[in-house]
Motif scaffolding. Sequence first.
Motif: not given
Length: 458
Positions: A256, A259, A263-268, A301
């Motif tokens: 989190a 991210n 500005k990433a979008s990995f699943p938390e 993922d």
Amino acid sequence: MTITTALDALEQVLGDRLSRSKPDLTAHGQSESHFPVTPPDAVAYPRTTKEVSQILSVCAQHSCPVIGYGAGTSLEGHTAAISGGVSVDFRDMAAVIEVRAEDMTVRVQPGITREALNEELRATGLFFPVDPGANATIGGMAATRASGTTAVRYGTMRDNVMALEVVMADGRIIRTGSAARKTSAGYDLTALMVGSEGTLGLITELTLKLQGQPEAIGAATCAFGDIEAAIAAVTATIAMGIPMARIEFLDAASVAAVNAHSKASFPEMPHLMVEFHGSDSAVAEQAERFGEIVADFGGSDFDWATRAEDRSRLWQMRHTAYWAILGWKQGAKAIVTDVCVPISTLAQAVSETQADIAASPIPAPILGHVGDGNFHAILLIDPDSATERAAAKDLAARMAERALALGGTVTGEHGVGMGKLDYMTAEHGAGWDVMAGIKRALDPQNIMNPGKVVRTNG
């Protein structure tokens, strides 16, 4: 005052390269972690080994403390001038002295950073593999016996330093080791100096092992439903003998923070980040086998990256995770833990640490170089809150005690400094007294980075 007398004498040696300006002193008394600013009385900027020898000779004559300084990225208060004295900054000793491509070695001065060294080596097809994340100096990395993300394949600084030039507390210049790959000649003074944190002498030259640039590199990330599954996947990967170059772990809180920062979008969710080196076919085979393990433990993922720019972006996010986590709580300071345990006990250590954190009043994301059993909890505290500081100290103590009970160590890579002194007796027993005896023999006046690594009682 003896320190003032020493500084006056050093001005005769260094001229305006001995600084007493307040900004310089403050900068050299700061820390990346929670320790208070503890500035030296002066900062010296030597250009040669001879000048370092002169500095130490003068300081020995006047019983003036000396603290080595590289890039200032240490986390355990290594460079804090807790007794005053002179900070010796190696910024002007940052050259590559000699590359011996046929021997896969390089000689460097201590002030060169790992990124600058690898830039210099680019045309040779060789690289220096130890990667602690921060762009630390090579001398500082040796002094703290640093490691990092690639240690699982290439080892730590202990494994990659072949020889040193060191200026001792009395100004003597010695050379340890050689360019040969092995020796049985006497005590291993190189190993003694690597990890001594400037308490025995100042490193002024290093001979390092190099590695060939791999033909192919592949990196990947994968998410897991819980920490236990991610750690089990690591253990299984190691047990199968899959030759990883890196394998890193981030818990959901670390993801989190990354991210938000990058500005990433990995699943938390808990993540593993891996990298493989080798031929095209070997990397493809390793990736396939690792993917099967991930699937066996419920990972999802699985995102594969082979382009250099994608890999660089991935590892840059990992390398900036500490600062991302630090920014997660406004105005926070960090108490950084650094335990390392045998791989067989890693799942237990991480799981029990997570439970301790859940029961505490402070946030503490977990991440680490789990391929060699080393992980960190970044304990975020309000520096003005005694309650939060006490809770963090309690968490850190429980982690240290657990690591020792599981056959591990309280510091896998950050070193002792002054932050881990209280755990040294528990880890080393009478061995810590032997270390203090070595310190007294080589630095009888206790001028070399006093108050770090050992306690000499005067």
